[in-house]
Design an enzyme around this catalytic site. Structure first.
Site, PDB file in Angstrom:
ATOM      1  CG  ASP A  94     102.043  76.272  60.346  1.00  0.00           C
ATOM      2  OD1 ASP A  94     100.906  76.212  59.839  1.00  0.00           O
ATOM      3  OD2 ASP A  94     102.299  75.865  61.499  1.00  0.00           O
ATOM      4  CG  HIS A 240     106.389  74.575  57.571  1.00  0.00           C
ATOM      5  ND1 HIS A 240     106.232  73.285  58.040  1.00  0.00           N
ATOM      6  CD2 HIS A 240     106.420  75.386  58.655  1.00  0.00           C
ATOM      7  CE1 HIS A 240     106.161  73.326  59.371  1.00  0.00           C
ATOM      8  NE2 HIS A 240     106.270  74.580  59.773  1.00  0.00           N
TER       9      HIS A 240
HETATM   10 ZN   LIG Z   1     105.934  77.895  62.488  1.00  0.00          ZN
END
Ligand SMILES: [Zn+2]
Length: 299
Positions: A94, A240
């Protein structure tokens, strides 16, 4: 909601279209109406009616603050049964694309023949369109993670929420040539407006089975331990590339996690695939699950 046990997506998709509000939200509306009628019919009861509505709002808010809940509508916390049966997992990454992290992530994925899904922020994709296209060129998937990743996303009303998600959708489709089919809310936080907005935009909400907290946790070994714990077919893992925490010597944490995580998956006979690939009923089936394959909700 139907739960296909054999991985075949039933025709229930059409009926889901007709009922965008989850049962819990419909029940909440009825609860409000009931409390109002009661307060009018028995005026002395109004404190009880107000309390009843307050309790209901607290429950709805709790549902929105719990990313893996399905109180507020369809939400993938695992892959559909047919993907789990194929021993697939989804690694979702993400907050990118991030030129300082994403290229190295792509190289690590390539090195082990793994595919991942990048939940990109619309504004970041517009800032780095070449990198966004490179993700897709190398066989991965780009999906919608809102346009601005606003901290206030879960406080937006339906119009503002639609504007934000649609802006990201338009940018990502234009940059990559493929319209996203999946959405993840910033920080996983929602409110009851999100389900009908996503249905209108033909997007399926995806959260995760497990996350590594790699925006805060600076030790790759700790992130790896969280993601690996109980790793099994059908898992959706959250990591991430954007907003990635750095190790004490300045390296993005995910880079220290991915090689061992992918090796662990391989040792368990698990294949890391993209969410669109996992949504296909059969490998290579072009008529696979439709975008809003809410019917394939997993346990
Ligand atoms: Zn996010």
């Amino acid at each position: 909601m139907t739960t296909p046990s054999d991985g075949v997506l039933p025709a229930a998709h059409a009926s889901e279209k007709a009922a965008p509000w989850p049962a819990y939200v419909t029940a909440s509306l009825a609860w409000h109406a009931g409390a109002g009628v009661f307060a009018i019919a028995v005026p002395a009861s109004w404190p009880w009616a107000v309390a009843a509505i307050a309790v209901n709002h607290a429950a709805l808010t709790a549902g929105g603050l719990w990313p893996r809940s399905r109180w507020l509508g369809s939400n993938w916390t695992r892959l559909p049964a047919h993907a789990a049966a194929r021993r697939e997992i989804a690694i979702t990454i993400d907050d990118g694309p991030d030129p300082a992290v994403t290229p190295a992530v792509l190289d690590l994925l390539d090195a082990q023949g793994a595919k991942a899904t990048f939940f990109c922020i619309g504004a970041e994709a517009r800032a780095h369109p070449v990198l966004c296209r490179e993700i897709v060129r190398r066989g991965h998937s780009v999906q919608n993670h809102s346009d601005r990743h606003s901290r206030r996303f879960s406080l937006l009303g339906p119009k503002a929420m639609t504007r934000d998600i649609a802006a990201a959708q338009a940018s990502l489709a234009e940059i990559t040539g493929e319209a996203p089919r999946f959405f993840r809310a910033p920080a996983g936080l929602r409110n009851p407006f999100l389900a009908p907005v996503l249905q209108h935009l033909d997007l399926q909400l995806v959260s995760w089975t497990r996350r590594g907290f790699d925006t805060m946790q600076r030790a790759p070994a700790d992130v790896l331990a969280r993601l690996e714990r109980g790793l099994a077919a059908g898992d959706i893992l959250l990591a991430h590339d954007g907003n990635a925490a750095r190790t004490p010597d300045g390296a993005p944490v995910l880079l220290g996690v991915l090689p061992a995580l992918l090796a662990r998956a391989t040792s368990l006979g698990l294949a890391a695939v993209t969410l669109p690939a996992a949504s296909l009923q059969q490998r290579g089936d072009p008529a696979g699950a439709p975008a809003g394959a809410a019917a394939a909700e997993s346990p």
